[in-house]
Each structure stands twice: as structure tokens, then as C-alpha cells.
Design a protein around this motif. Sequence first.
Motif, mmCIF file in Angstrom:
data_model
loop_
_atom_site.group_PDB
_atom_site.id
_atom_site.type_symbol
_atom_site.label_atom_id
_atom_site.label_comp_id
_atom_site.label_asym_id
_atom_site.label_seq_id
_atom_site.Cartn_x
_atom_site.Cartn_y
_atom_site.Cartn_z
ATOM 1 N N GLN A 1 70.502 8.049 54.450
ATOM 2 C CA GLN A 1 70.187 7.296 53.429
ATOM 3 C C GLN A 1 68.082 7.921 53.606
ATOM 4 O O GLN A 1 67.977 8.908 52.694
ATOM 5 C CB GLN A 1 69.692 5.985 53.410
ATOM 6 C CG GLN A 1 70.768 5.043 53.299
ATOM 7 C CD GLN A 1 70.266 2.908 53.285
ATOM 8 O OE1 GLN A 1 69.983 3.194 54.066
ATOM 9 N NE2 GLN A 1 71.200 2.683 52.729
ATOM 10 N N ARG B 1 74.015 0.511 61.611
ATOM 11 C CA ARG B 1 73.370 -0.177 60.632
ATOM 12 C C ARG B 1 72.217 2.187 60.583
ATOM 13 O O ARG B 1 71.569 2.434 59.734
ATOM 14 C CB ARG B 1 72.656 -0.559 61.452
ATOM 15 C CG ARG B 1 70.666 -0.665 60.285
ATOM 16 C CD ARG B 1 70.047 -2.259 61.325
ATOM 17 N NE ARG B 1 70.697 -3.255 60.088
ATOM 18 C CZ ARG B 1 70.881 -4.384 59.465
ATOM 19 N NH1 ARG B 1 69.429 -3.372 58.381
ATOM 20 N NH2 ARG B 1 70.900 -5.677 58.925
ATOM 21 N N VAL C 1 73.874 4.384 58.315
ATOM 22 C CA VAL C 1 73.562 3.944 57.551
ATOM 23 C C VAL C 1 72.145 4.647 57.451
ATOM 24 O O VAL C 1 72.107 4.898 55.849
ATOM 25 C CB VAL C 1 74.165 2.714 57.028
ATOM 26 C CG1 VAL C 1 73.589 2.626 55.149
ATOM 27 C CG2 VAL C 1 75.511 2.745 56.922
ATOM 28 N N GLU C 2 71.116 4.351 57.830
ATOM 29 C CA GLU C 2 70.043 4.619 57.667
ATOM 30 C C GLU C 2 69.408 5.551 57.616
ATOM 31 O O GLU C 2 69.042 6.480 56.735
ATOM 32 C CB GLU C 2 69.181 3.341 59.061
ATOM 33 C CG GLU C 2 68.836 2.751 58.600
ATOM 34 C CD GLU C 2 68.620 1.347 59.655
ATOM 35 O OE1 GLU C 2 67.553 2.069 60.565
ATOM 36 O OE2 GLU C 2 67.738 0.129 59.553
ATOM 37 N N GLY D 1 74.260 -1.109 45.417
ATOM 38 C CA GLY D 1 73.297 -2.371 46.393
ATOM 39 C C GLY D 1 73.972 -3.306 46.290
ATOM 40 O O GLY D 1 73.625 -3.789 44.838
ATOM 41 N N SER E 1 69.439 11.104 52.167
ATOM 42 C CA SER E 1 69.177 11.081 50.435
ATOM 43 C C SER E 1 68.155 11.104 50.174
ATOM 44 O O SER E 1 67.765 11.812 49.199
ATOM 45 C CB SER E 1 70.335 10.244 50.579
ATOM 46 O OG SER E 1 70.138 10.094 49.402
ATOM 47 N N LEU E 2 66.711 10.095 50.641
ATOM 48 C CA LEU E 2 65.698 9.488 50.004
ATOM 49 C C LEU E 2 64.568 10.836 50.136
ATOM 50 O O LEU E 2 64.012 11.062 49.250
ATOM 51 C CB LEU E 2 65.367 8.594 50.217
ATOM 52 C CG LEU E 2 65.680 7.142 49.724
ATOM 53 C CD1 LEU E 2 65.362 6.197 50.889
ATOM 54 C CD2 LEU E 2 66.194 6.766 48.292
ATOM 55 N N PRO F 1 78.307 -0.023 53.165
ATOM 56 C CA PRO F 1 77.074 -0.581 53.473
ATOM 57 C C PRO F 1 76.327 -1.186 53.070
ATOM 58 O O PRO F 1 75.055 -2.283 54.293
ATOM 59 C CB PRO F 1 76.590 0.565 53.320
ATOM 60 C CG PRO F 1 77.313 1.746 52.458
ATOM 61 C CD PRO F 1 78.296 1.156 51.908
ATOM 62 N N TRP F 2 76.311 -2.773 52.097
ATOM 63 C CA TRP F 2 75.605 -3.872 51.402
ATOM 64 C C TRP F 2 76.104 -4.686 52.527
ATOM 65 O O TRP F 2 75.296 -5.652 53.084
ATOM 66 C CB TRP F 2 75.931 -3.882 50.438
ATOM 67 C CG TRP F 2 77.339 -3.752 49.451
ATOM 68 C CD1 TRP F 2 78.574 -2.768 49.188
ATOM 69 C CD2 TRP F 2 78.623 -5.263 50.298
ATOM 70 N NE1 TRP F 2 79.679 -3.511 49.100
ATOM 71 C CE2 TRP F 2 79.943 -4.776 48.953
ATOM 72 C CE3 TRP F 2 78.245 -6.786 50.201
ATOM 73 C CZ2 TRP F 2 81.110 -5.736 49.366
ATOM 74 C CZ3 TRP F 2 79.130 -7.675 50.339
ATOM 75 C CH2 TRP F 2 80.817 -7.434 49.904
#
Length: 257
Positions: free
Chosen positions: A181, A174, A177-178, A50, A184-185, A121-122
Motif C-alpha cells: 500500500q 499485515r 500489505v502495508e 476495502g 501504491s499510495l 487484505p481486508w
Amino acid sequence: MTIEFSGRGDPARSLALLWRTSERASRKGRPELSVERIVRAAIEVADAEGLQALSMRRVAERLGVGTMSLYTYVPGKPELFDVMLDEVYGETARPDDVPGGWRGGLEQIARENWALYLRHPWLLQVAANRPVLGPNVTAKYEYELGAVDGIGLSDLEMDSVITLITGFVHGAARGAVEAAQAESLTGLTDEQWWAAHAPFLARIADTTRYPVASRVGQAAGQELQGAYSPEHAFEFGLERILDGIEALVAKRRTTSA
């Protein structure tokens, strides 16, 4: 979330680096280094960790060199960041012949931008209201405008159509990707998350008080296998935007007839 702004570097230095108009390095530069290697390493850091992890020191560590050795090739992080952006924007495919006329061309552009955001994604953390004036960004804009050139739109409308398409893809990506994430989190898929919450939602759900939300939410959840599908949102939204642009093109052709 870290937000980076493009175009923060010294204009003369950034443009010289983007267009490679300055000398590559002095004789004191390390022979194993180059602008290209430094930029590629910086992109790899941003992809893996990131933008918050991106620094000249971190790039140097990835290359196995001292931080100061980078400055022989790159003036600083702002200039490096501009070249990173231009480099990844050069990845989008630009075929000469795309079936489907202007509509097919815009769809191809949207899908290329979608894929670019998912690879990097960045990019979603970049405020690019001041565009990087590099060769790849310029070529990308030229190509994208070509999809709507000569179909009856004014120059401003052509620019606005490309802005509309790319802006929509930015927002849709976005969401994708969210969603990735979140899984993943938390370690939970959407299906697992909803399964864990379902017993509690059943207790508080009031179909009498919220009849439309209950009906539509249930239908969407069954169809999408969750409350939200980034892929469905992208496909549905793209089709509606293209329909709107088609209506504008038809209106312009009627007016000019």
C-alpha cells in the motif's frame, strides 16, 4: 483504518445463513439472486475497495439490483459479513498428505494463511476474537489441529500452537500489505524512497554514536535491498516459531518417556 468485528449479527440468523438451514428465499425473491451471488459480490467489493466501502447498497449496485432485494436473502450487513468470512476461509487448501510430518503440516498451513491474507487484505481489518461458527471455519480449524494431533501435545497446547502460527502469519501479512500500500499510495518503491532520502541520511548519520545500528542497518539494507522485507520477515519468523514448537514437542516426548 476500519475495524470490523465478526459475530455481531443475530446468532440464530447468522447460523441459519452460514449453515444454509433456512429457506433460501420467498417466491417474491429475484430469480437471478442467491445467497452465494450476494456473498461473492460482497467479497469482490471488499477486495477491490476495502471494508470501508462495504455496504448493502454497494453490494446491490455491484449486482445491478435494488438494495431492498438483498434482504430477501440476507438479514443484514452483520450476517452477510459473517458469511463472507466463512466463504473466504474455505479457500485454504487442505491436502491429506503433506511431506515433513507435523512441521511440514504447520508450514503448509502458514503459507496457505499467508496467501489468503494477500488475496483478501481486508481480512487484516477483522477482529475475529469471536469466531464465525460456520462450516468452512470449523473445517479449517479441524484440519489445522490435525497437523499436531498425536505428537504428544495436550489439547490446550494444540490449540495454542495453531493460535501461535495463525497469529504470526496475521502480523507478517499485515507488514506485506502495508508495504504494498505504501508503494501504491506514494508512487515510490522502497528503493526509490531510500535513494531520495540517502543524501540527507548521510549528513546526519553518526556511526560513532550508533555503531551497532549503523553496522546492522547497513548489512540488512544491502542484503534485503531495503530497510524491511515482508517475505524475509515471514520466512525467518516461521522457521524460528517451528524451531520453538519442535523444542516443545521434544520436551513432551522426553517427559512422557
